[in-house]
Every structure is written in structure tokens, then in C-alpha cells.
Design a protein around this motif. Sequence first.
Motif, PDB file in Angstrom:
ATOM      1  N   SER A 123      88.755  57.666  56.367  1.00 19.63           N
ATOM      2  CA  SER A 123      87.683  57.953  55.426  1.00 19.63           C
ATOM      3  C   SER A 123      86.385  57.447  56.039  1.00 19.63           C
ATOM      4  O   SER A 123      86.338  57.120  57.222  1.00 19.63           O
ATOM      5  CB  SER A 123      87.955  57.291  54.081  1.00 19.63           C
ATOM      6  OG  SER A 123      86.948  57.656  53.149  1.00 19.63           O
ATOM      7  N   PHE A 168      81.632  49.541  49.125  1.00 25.88           N
ATOM      8  CA  PHE A 168      82.359  50.812  49.184  1.00 25.88           C
ATOM      9  C   PHE A 168      82.808  51.229  47.792  1.00 25.88           C
ATOM     10  O   PHE A 168      83.310  50.421  47.021  1.00 25.88           O
ATOM     11  CB  PHE A 168      83.583  50.637  50.083  1.00 25.88           C
ATOM     12  CG  PHE A 168      84.377  51.891  50.301  1.00 25.88           C
ATOM     13  CD1 PHE A 168      84.137  52.705  51.386  1.00 25.88           C
ATOM     14  CD2 PHE A 168      85.381  52.256  49.419  1.00 25.88           C
ATOM     15  CE1 PHE A 168      84.869  53.861  51.589  1.00 25.88           C
ATOM     16  CE2 PHE A 168      86.128  53.403  49.613  1.00 25.88           C
ATOM     17  CZ  PHE A 168      85.865  54.219  50.703  1.00 25.88           C
ATOM     18  N   GLY A 169      82.596  52.504  47.468  1.00 25.22           N
ATOM     19  CA  GLY A 169      83.055  53.039  46.205  1.00 25.22           C
ATOM     20  C   GLY A 169      81.964  53.282  45.187  1.00 25.22           C
ATOM     21  O   GLY A 169      82.233  53.873  44.132  1.00 25.22           O
ATOM     22  N   GLU A 224      88.897  58.059  44.159  1.00 22.32           N
ATOM     23  CA  GLU A 224      89.290  57.542  45.469  1.00 22.32           C
ATOM     24  C   GLU A 224      88.023  57.270  46.306  1.00 22.32           C
ATOM     25  O   GLU A 224      87.120  56.624  45.836  1.00 22.32           O
ATOM     26  CB  GLU A 224      90.255  58.489  46.184  1.00 22.32           C
ATOM     27  CG  GLU A 224      91.596  58.656  45.503  1.00 22.32           C
ATOM     28  CD  GLU A 224      91.590  59.794  44.506  1.00 22.32           C
ATOM     29  OE1 GLU A 224      90.872  60.792  44.707  1.00 22.32           O
ATOM     30  OE2 GLU A 224      92.308  59.684  43.493  1.00 22.32           O
ATOM     31  N   ASP A 225      87.976  57.829  47.526  1.00 22.36           N
ATOM     32  CA  ASP A 225      86.815  57.634  48.396  1.00 22.36           C
ATOM     33  C   ASP A 225      85.825  58.780  48.307  1.00 22.36           C
ATOM     34  O   ASP A 225      84.826  58.803  49.024  1.00 22.36           O
ATOM     35  CB  ASP A 225      87.286  57.495  49.839  1.00 22.36           C
ATOM     36  CG  ASP A 225      88.039  58.735  50.319  1.00 22.36           C
ATOM     37  OD1 ASP A 225      88.505  59.531  49.477  1.00 22.36           O
ATOM     38  OD2 ASP A 225      88.169  58.908  51.546  1.00 22.36           O
ATOM     39  N   LYS A 226      86.075  59.741  47.419  1.00 23.08           N
ATOM     40  CA  LYS A 226      85.322  60.986  47.446  1.00 23.08           C
ATOM     41  C   LYS A 226      83.860  60.827  47.067  1.00 23.08           C
ATOM     42  O   LYS A 226      82.998  61.594  47.512  1.00 23.08           O
ATOM     43  CB  LYS A 226      86.022  62.017  46.563  1.00 23.08           C
ATOM     44  CG  LYS A 226      87.397  62.396  47.104  1.00 23.08           C
ATOM     45  CD  LYS A 226      88.154  63.307  46.169  1.00 23.08           C
ATOM     46  CE  LYS A 226      89.503  63.686  46.762  1.00 23.08           C
ATOM     47  NZ  LYS A 226      90.401  62.517  46.960  1.00 23.08           N
ATOM     48  N   GLU A 231      81.974  58.492  48.078  1.00 19.11           N
ATOM     49  CA  GLU A 231      81.301  58.107  49.321  1.00 19.11           C
ATOM     50  C   GLU A 231      81.229  59.276  50.307  1.00 19.11           C
ATOM     51  O   GLU A 231      80.224  59.468  50.988  1.00 19.11           O
ATOM     52  CB  GLU A 231      82.039  56.928  49.967  1.00 19.11           C
ATOM     53  CG  GLU A 231      82.034  55.649  49.157  1.00 19.11           C
ATOM     54  CD  GLU A 231      80.666  54.974  49.130  1.00 19.11           C
ATOM     55  OE1 GLU A 231      79.729  55.463  49.798  1.00 19.11           O
ATOM     56  OE2 GLU A 231      80.543  53.951  48.444  1.00 19.11           O
ATOM     57  N   VAL A 232      82.296  60.053  50.386  1.00 22.46           N
ATOM     58  CA  VAL A 232      82.311  61.196  51.304  1.00 22.46           C
ATOM     59  C   VAL A 232      81.238  62.199  50.896  1.00 22.46           C
ATOM     60  O   VAL A 232      80.431  62.658  51.722  1.00 22.46           O
ATOM     61  CB  VAL A 232      83.696  61.867  51.317  1.00 22.46           C
ATOM     62  CG1 VAL A 232      83.669  63.123  52.195  1.00 22.46           C
ATOM     63  CG2 VAL A 232      84.756  60.895  51.826  1.00 22.46           C
ATOM     64  N   THR A 284      93.269  52.550  58.160  1.00 17.71           N
ATOM     65  CA  THR A 284      92.362  51.579  57.550  1.00 17.71           C
ATOM     66  C   THR A 284      93.041  50.651  56.561  1.00 17.71           C
ATOM     67  O   THR A 284      92.752  49.457  56.515  1.00 17.71           O
ATOM     68  CB  THR A 284      91.230  52.329  56.814  1.00 17.71           C
ATOM     69  OG1 THR A 284      90.604  53.248  57.708  1.00 17.71           O
ATOM     70  CG2 THR A 284      90.198  51.363  56.278  1.00 17.71           C
ATOM     71  N   PHE A 322      88.473  45.592  52.285  1.00 14.75           N
ATOM     72  CA  PHE A 322      87.670  46.351  53.235  1.00 14.75           C
ATOM     73  C   PHE A 322      87.118  45.483  54.362  1.00 14.75           C
ATOM     74  O   PHE A 322      86.469  45.996  55.277  1.00 14.75           O
ATOM     75  CB  PHE A 322      86.527  47.063  52.507  1.00 14.75           C
ATOM     76  CG  PHE A 322      87.019  48.085  51.529  1.00 14.75           C
ATOM     77  CD1 PHE A 322      87.687  49.221  51.958  1.00 14.75           C
ATOM     78  CD2 PHE A 322      86.856  47.897  50.165  1.00 14.75           C
ATOM     79  CE1 PHE A 322      88.160  50.156  51.061  1.00 14.75           C
ATOM     80  CE2 PHE A 322      87.321  48.832  49.261  1.00 14.75           C
ATOM     81  CZ  PHE A 322      87.977  49.966  49.702  1.00 14.75           C
ATOM     82  N   PRO A 333      84.542  51.711  56.234  1.00 14.75           N
ATOM     83  CA  PRO A 333      84.735  50.863  55.063  1.00 14.75           C
ATOM     84  C   PRO A 333      84.086  49.491  55.163  1.00 14.75           C
ATOM     85  O   PRO A 333      84.100  48.723  54.207  1.00 14.75           O
ATOM     86  CB  PRO A 333      86.252  50.696  55.029  1.00 14.75           C
ATOM     87  CG  PRO A 333      86.635  50.670  56.482  1.00 14.75           C
ATOM     88  CD  PRO A 333      85.671  51.614  57.186  1.00 14.75           C
ATOM     89  N   TYR A 385      88.365  63.556  52.850  1.00 18.42           N
ATOM     90  CA  TYR A 385      87.705  63.261  54.119  1.00 18.42           C
ATOM     91  C   TYR A 385      88.185  64.162  55.251  1.00 18.42           C
ATOM     92  O   TYR A 385      87.381  64.701  56.018  1.00 18.42           O
ATOM     93  CB  TYR A 385      87.938  61.801  54.487  1.00 18.42           C
ATOM     94  CG  TYR A 385      87.124  61.329  55.677  1.00 18.42           C
ATOM     95  CD1 TYR A 385      85.767  61.062  55.532  1.00 18.42           C
ATOM     96  CD2 TYR A 385      87.702  61.140  56.918  1.00 18.42           C
ATOM     97  CE1 TYR A 385      85.013  60.627  56.604  1.00 18.42           C
ATOM     98  CE2 TYR A 385      86.954  60.714  57.999  1.00 18.42           C
ATOM     99  CZ  TYR A 385      85.609  60.452  57.837  1.00 18.42           C
ATOM    100  OH  TYR A 385      84.865  60.035  58.907  1.00 18.42           O
TER     101      TYR A 385
END
Length: 447
Positions: A139, A151-152, A352-354, A356-357, A117, A203, A142, A332
Motif C-alpha cells: 500500500s 496513516f488512515g 482499509e487503506d483506500k 490514503e490511496v 508491510t 506502522f 506507512p 492499491y
Amino acid sequence: MARFLFATVPAVGHTVPALPVARALIERGHTVRWYTGVAFAEKITAVGAKFHPITDPDFDYSLVGLEEHYPRRRELSGLKKLQFDLVQGFSKPVPNQVRDLMALLQEEPADAVVTDTAFIGGVLLQELGGPPVAGFGISVLPFPSRDLAPFGMGLAPATGPLGRLRNKALAGFTRQVVYRPVTAEINRTRRMLGLPATAGTIFSYPLATRLYLQFSPPSFEYDVSDLPGQVAFVGPPRPPVDPGWEPPSWWHELSGRRVVLVNQGTVATDADQLIRPALAGLADEDVLVVAVTGGSDPAELGPLPANARVERFIPFDQLLPRVEVFVTNGGYGGVQLALSHGVPIVGAGRTEDKIEVNARVAASGVGVDLRTQTPGPDVIRGAVAKVLADSRYATAARRMQAEIAQAGRETRAAELLEQLADGSTPDRSELVSGTAGDRLHPDHAAC
């Protein structure tokens, strides 16, 4: 047979998930070259691909990670740290990425380039007339969407008029404030290459891929009305088998016990955030707690509760069939592997992306989102007890497991990449329908 050039950001979570896809392509008779950081050379050659290193060591942080490679990162937090990571880790390397890929293609053409990505160089190379680019999602999806906040933020979808107005306003704010330095850096590269500047954020770039392999089942993601048409939900690839791994001496204790797995992944590895409070919170419970520390020495945790076993590394595919709850900060790859075994989740992570996960863990019904980076022992104990007591979490996770099995995983990913490489359009009836352009446009940022 086709020739593929993989190119990935030099980080574990951006590179390792695609190894099974490369192996599947090679087993089908294709050739694969792979451009990334030197730390992954052995893993890449082990699946049969040819490794090519990032030529400028300033942009290869694979051996030590971002924090050691860029000591200034330790002084930052919050928005400044996020912007630093996006600029230094993903944006500044782009000119070197394009130069290196051009040199590799001059040595030997490729029928398709396959990137993660965040690897922007492949998309710019495609704009310059290079091979078609396939992306893979390491992840959550995006893409900008009119139904989602940027995102985020970890916000639930909002699809009505007011919700979409909220999403548009937040998208404008993040474009002008959060992602402004990242966009400026990439646009400097675009102008240097003779490409027009774009208002799209980092993104937006995956929108330009001709095929996007999402390493999850569809029901883990939010149902949005403008999902790009090139997205194929193939599920998480099966991780390679480690022939040298041997089970620890306590492995027999897994039989007949309720097992809780605790892990913090490879980026946010401060044990005080999750592993230590989980060990403390579950110490008196009738469960066997298995904690996997990743790169850190298990001895650093000090004395352990009687019901805890700690290892630096355990192949998750070996352990997860014996696990009843996975406590994670929301990495992820780990979440998707847990779901591939039908294991429900307790998520606690916001970096980070966590964020959203973990939001999708809760929204899909497969687990609990604690909505914090640093849960206390009592909070973790309560969440684990809730997931163990309420069968709906395990039922939802098993449904996700069946969906992953049907998605085809690395085999299906290889089939779709073959279609892209031979110039045919992947069968849209087997992808998730939607709309997407092949190139970046300024209005993508306003989605």
C-alpha cells in the motif's frame, strides 16, 4: 546462490503482489521458500517457490477471509472494526509467526527474510538475531513522518511549524486511542520473547527493515523530508500470466470503443457501493463499461445495461491497454497496475487503506478522488466525464507509466534483494535518500 524466505499475511493483497519478485529471484538461480496461508499454495509453487503453511489454523484466514473466519467482525464498524482487524489479523498471529519462522530457519537457514508491510514476525525475528529483513509495500508508504498526519486519515502533507504541530498532536491521539490495543498486543509478544516494549505503532515496524521495496513510482507518494533511507521505489511488479485464461466472447467489442473499467478489489466487495451505481450512472453514455466482480457471481447483479459487460475475472494486464478510465474503490494493486498502463483513475473508497490511496490519486494528478465509499450514479458519471474530457489526467498517468517502466519493477527488486542477501549495502545513490534506524525505538512513534 542465495536462499530467501518470504513470509506474508494470508490475504490476497499482501501475498500475490510479490509473486513476480519470487519468480525473478528463482530465474536468477536463487531458492525461495514461502510461508503464508494455504489458499496461496498453488500460486506459490507455480512460480517455483516451496510453500510452507501457517501451522495454526486459527491464524490462517486465507480460504474464507477475515469476515468468515472471525464472524464477530460483521457486528463491528468504524474504529472498532479497524482495531479488530489490526489485532486479530496482524497482531495476535505474531507469536505463531515467530515460532514458525524459527522452525523453518532451523530446517534450512536463509540469507534474507522478505515480508509484506503488515507481517511483524520477521522484524521481531531480526531483533532476536535472525536474518536481515526486507519489506515490500503493498500500500502507500506507512512510515510515521513529521510532515504527515497518521496513516488512515487521508490528510494532505503539512510541513510548516503549525502543520507539524498538527501532525504531532494527531500522532499522539492515534497512538493513545486508535492503535493502543494493537501496540499492547505486540508488546505482550515482545516481552514473551525477551524484547523490550516499544511505544511505536504497528506502522513503525517497517522502519526496522534493512531494505523496503515500494511497489510504486516515487511521484505517486508525498514528498516528505524524513523518508527512510532504505526505501527503494521499484514500481508494481508485473502480474503473472494466467495460461488458462481465454478472452470472453465479447472481447472484440473493445476495439474502437471508449472503455471504462470498474472494479472493487478483493476486500470491500459490496456491489451496491460502487459497481451497481457505476453501471447505472454510465448506462446511457457512449462508453463500453467492463465490470470485474472478483469473487462474486456476475449473475447477482441482475439485468445489465446494454453497454455493460461483467466478468468474475479478467487479467488486468490484458484489459488495461484498452481502457481509458479506471473506476475503483482504491485498491492499491489495481491502482498501480492501471498507472503502469497510463490509465487515469476515478477513486471512491474510504475503508482499509483506500482513503490514503485515493488521496494520492488526486494529489499526483492522475485522477479524481470522490471522497466517499458510496458515490451515486450521477457522481460517478460526472467524474468519468471529467477525466475523459480533461487531458491532464491522462497526461499525468502516462508520466507515471514512464516512471514505472524506468523503476525496474520485479527485476530491480530482485537485484536489490541479492545485494541484501550477500551482505552488501544496496547502492543508496539509486534509492531515495533519507534517514532510518535498523531497530525500533520509542521515539519513532512521535515522528
